[in-house]
Design a protein around this motif. Structure first.
Motif, mmCIF file in Angstrom:
data_model
loop_
_atom_site.group_PDB
_atom_site.id
_atom_site.type_symbol
_atom_site.label_atom_id
_atom_site.label_comp_id
_atom_site.label_asym_id
_atom_site.label_seq_id
_atom_site.Cartn_x
_atom_site.Cartn_y
_atom_site.Cartn_z
ATOM 1 N N ARG A 118 -2.368 -7.699 -1.557
ATOM 2 C CA ARG A 118 -1.905 -6.298 -1.657
ATOM 3 C C ARG A 118 -1.323 -5.822 -0.224
ATOM 4 O O ARG A 118 -2.074 -5.427 0.360
ATOM 5 N N PRO A 119 -0.006 -5.971 -0.142
ATOM 6 C CA PRO A 119 0.522 -5.865 1.124
ATOM 7 C C PRO A 119 0.627 -4.221 1.507
ATOM 8 O O PRO A 119 0.546 -3.678 0.446
ATOM 9 N N ARG A 120 0.507 -3.837 2.756
ATOM 10 C CA ARG A 120 0.663 -2.546 3.031
ATOM 11 C C ARG A 120 2.176 -2.143 2.704
ATOM 12 O O ARG A 120 3.051 -2.958 2.325
ATOM 13 N N SER A 152 13.271 2.995 -0.892
ATOM 14 C CA SER A 152 11.904 2.036 -0.985
ATOM 15 C C SER A 152 10.688 2.619 -1.620
ATOM 16 O O SER A 152 9.779 2.107 -2.079
ATOM 17 N N ASP A 153 10.309 3.773 -1.151
ATOM 18 C CA ASP A 153 9.284 4.698 -1.789
ATOM 19 C C ASP A 153 9.369 4.722 -3.175
ATOM 20 O O ASP A 153 8.346 4.577 -3.955
ATOM 21 N N CYS A 154 10.598 4.996 -3.658
ATOM 22 C CA CYS A 154 10.954 5.396 -5.180
ATOM 23 C C CYS A 154 10.729 4.010 -6.069
ATOM 24 O O CYS A 154 10.032 3.754 -6.901
ATOM 25 N N LEU A 155 11.512 3.001 -5.178
ATOM 26 C CA LEU A 155 11.423 1.624 -5.949
ATOM 27 C C LEU A 155 10.081 1.172 -6.115
ATOM 28 O O LEU A 155 9.569 0.294 -6.910
ATOM 29 N N ARG A 156 8.936 1.320 -4.837
ATOM 30 C CA ARG A 156 7.787 0.667 -5.030
ATOM 31 C C ARG A 156 6.963 1.245 -6.338
ATOM 32 O O ARG A 156 6.113 0.493 -6.688
ATOM 33 N N MET A 157 7.354 2.384 -6.574
ATOM 34 C CA MET A 157 6.276 3.038 -7.656
ATOM 35 C C MET A 157 6.898 2.449 -8.883
ATOM 36 O O MET A 157 6.301 2.204 -9.965
ATOM 37 N N GLU A 158 8.313 2.537 -8.990
ATOM 38 C CA GLU A 158 8.815 1.982 -10.375
ATOM 39 C C GLU A 158 8.696 0.622 -10.724
ATOM 40 O O GLU A 158 8.717 0.116 -11.720
ATOM 41 N N LEU A 159 8.489 -0.214 -9.626
ATOM 42 C CA LEU A 159 8.535 -1.609 -10.122
ATOM 43 C C LEU A 159 7.043 -2.147 -9.880
ATOM 44 O O LEU A 159 6.543 -3.275 -10.293
ATOM 45 N N ALA A 160 5.874 -1.193 -9.408
ATOM 46 C CA ALA A 160 4.538 -1.697 -9.411
ATOM 47 C C ALA A 160 4.076 -2.060 -10.825
ATOM 48 O O ALA A 160 3.393 -2.904 -10.811
ATOM 49 N N PHE A 182 5.495 -3.912 -12.843
ATOM 50 C CA PHE A 182 5.934 -5.102 -13.197
ATOM 51 C C PHE A 182 5.436 -6.371 -12.451
ATOM 52 O O PHE A 182 6.046 -7.315 -12.386
ATOM 53 N N GLY A 183 4.210 -5.738 -11.504
ATOM 54 C CA GLY A 183 3.781 -7.002 -10.461
ATOM 55 C C GLY A 183 4.650 -7.116 -9.217
ATOM 56 O O GLY A 183 4.320 -8.273 -8.579
ATOM 57 N N ILE A 184 5.816 -6.248 -9.143
ATOM 58 C CA ILE A 184 6.554 -6.480 -7.992
ATOM 59 C C ILE A 184 6.179 -5.487 -6.698
ATOM 60 O O ILE A 184 6.176 -4.431 -6.904
ATOM 61 N N HIS A 185 6.191 -6.212 -5.527
ATOM 62 C CA HIS A 185 5.655 -5.484 -4.300
ATOM 63 C C HIS A 185 7.045 -5.104 -3.448
ATOM 64 O O HIS A 185 7.905 -5.816 -3.674
ATOM 65 N N VAL A 186 7.060 -3.901 -3.056
ATOM 66 C CA VAL A 186 7.944 -3.204 -2.087
ATOM 67 C C VAL A 186 7.394 -3.144 -0.892
ATOM 68 O O VAL A 186 6.709 -2.326 -0.710
ATOM 69 N N VAL A 187 7.923 -3.812 0.359
ATOM 70 C CA VAL A 187 7.377 -3.503 1.654
ATOM 71 C C VAL A 187 8.546 -3.104 2.517
ATOM 72 O O VAL A 187 9.631 -3.703 2.449
ATOM 73 N N ARG A 207 10.940 -9.167 -13.025
ATOM 74 C CA ARG A 207 10.375 -8.821 -14.038
ATOM 75 C C ARG A 207 9.947 -9.940 -15.095
ATOM 76 O O ARG A 207 8.861 -9.833 -15.457
ATOM 77 N N ALA A 208 10.822 -10.789 -15.047
ATOM 78 C CA ALA A 208 10.610 -11.994 -15.971
ATOM 79 C C ALA A 208 9.363 -12.732 -15.436
ATOM 80 O O ALA A 208 8.685 -13.202 -16.621
ATOM 81 N N GLN A 209 9.301 -12.750 -14.295
ATOM 82 C CA GLN A 209 8.279 -13.659 -13.812
ATOM 83 C C GLN A 209 6.874 -12.918 -13.647
ATOM 84 O O GLN A 209 5.876 -13.497 -13.349
ATOM 85 N N ALA A 210 7.028 -11.607 -13.535
ATOM 86 C CA ALA A 210 5.949 -10.598 -13.673
ATOM 87 C C ALA A 210 5.413 -10.782 -11.954
ATOM 88 O O ALA A 210 4.169 -10.591 -11.879
ATOM 89 N N SER A 211 6.177 -10.893 -11.120
ATOM 90 C CA SER A 211 5.815 -11.021 -9.616
ATOM 91 C C SER A 211 7.129 -10.940 -8.892
ATOM 92 O O SER A 211 8.171 -11.288 -9.231
ATOM 93 N N GLY A 212 6.703 -10.842 -7.533
ATOM 94 C CA GLY A 212 7.811 -10.818 -6.519
ATOM 95 C C GLY A 212 7.718 -9.870 -5.436
ATOM 96 O O GLY A 212 6.795 -8.839 -5.627
#
Length: 284
Positions: free
Chosen positions: A238-240, A157-165, A167-172, A121-126
């Motif tokens: 933008r990964p799947r 993972s589905d829930c996490l993907r939505m809550e972290l999006a 902040f620029g964080i991808h969940v795959v 979150r601090a780096q706005a990516s990951g």
């Protein structure tokens, strides 16, 4: 540009080891984590940093993330690969073993995510890569605890993907099919230990034969198939959300989508008779 930092769990063998090798070749600073440090010396010689990590020990998890934070102050990729398959009839498997299956396959994974998310979150990516299995979308007899953990990681993972999006964080999610690793042997051992001498013995024996056959089947893929899939996801802008790969994964998941529950049950029973001599498989 600064080299990207990656943490890979379960890196002492199989998919984790192959992924560490692949990301080292792609120029990452790789932290290879596992309980068995002695099994990762080849990775160390290739340039990986080794971390002792036990996903059932919170202090071990905290120490691993702290080591990366202190050395780099950032983390670009977390590959949650560590896990195992605990098999046996639900009636036979002790609850303590069921809890351990969840500790390793789900709660340890979730704890790592809790600790690395502030860095990302601090780096706005990951990117957080959770390796589940086609077992997170399908079922088989005598695998209730294992499949329960994989279904849980899919939902998490589905829930996490939505809550972290935001902040620029991808969940795959990566869903391996049949892969030639130690996973099958460990699953066979637990299956026969818990159910090989109970009312489920006939099923357990057939299923164990099927698991053994999957190791030498032409269907099974090498671990690098999954490592390449992970590397491809990490290169994508933008990964799947999901990648099914290796060992018949797409075919099996298509059948699960197409067929109703009882029809898929019948397919599984046919696979049992064909491969087990009188049960199917996959993963790490």
């Amino acid at each position: 540009m600064a080299r990207r930092i990656a943490l890979i769990t379960g890196a002492s063998s199989g998919i984790g080891e192959a992924t560490a090798q692949r990301l080292l070749a792609d120029g990452y600073v790789v932290y290879a984590a596992a309980r068995r440090l002695g099994r990762m010396q080849a990775l160390a010689q290739a340039g990986a940093q080794l971390l002792a990590l036990d996903l059932t020990d919170d202090a071990s998890i905290v120490a691993a993330v702290d080591a990366i934070r202190q050395a780099h102050g950032r983390l670009d990729v977390l590959v949650n690969n560590a896990g195992y398959g605990s098999y046996g009839a639900l009636e036979d498997v002790p609850l303590d073993e069921g809890r351990r299956q969840f500790e390793v396959n789900l709660f340890g994974l979730a704890r790592l995510i809790q600790l690395v998310t502030p860095l990302m979150r601090a780096q706005a990516s990951g990117t957080i890569v959770n390796i589940t299995s086609i077992g997170g979308k399908m079922h088989e007899p005598l695998g209730s605890w294992y499949h329960a953990t994989k279904f849980a990681v899919e939902g998490l993972s589905d829930c996490l993907r939505m809550e972290l999006a935001p902040f620029g964080i991808h969940v795959v999610v990566i869903e391996p099919g049949a892969i030639r690793t130690e996973w099958s042997g460990i699953a066979q051992q637990s299956l026969l230990r818990y159910s090989g001498h109970t009312a489920y013995a006939a099923q357990a024996t057939a299923h164990a034969r099927m698991l053994a056959a999957s190791d030498t089947s032409k269907l099974a893929s090498a671990p690098d198939v999954i490592a390449r899939t992970i590397a491809r996801a990490l290169r994508a802008r933008r990964p799947r959300t999901r990648y099914a790969a290796g060992g018949g994964a797409r075919t099996i998941l298509f059948l699960r989508w197409l067929l109703g529950d009882r029809a898929f049950d019948a397919v599984m029973r046919m696979a049992e008779k064909g491969l087990g001599g009188a049960t199917t498989h996959r993963s790490r």
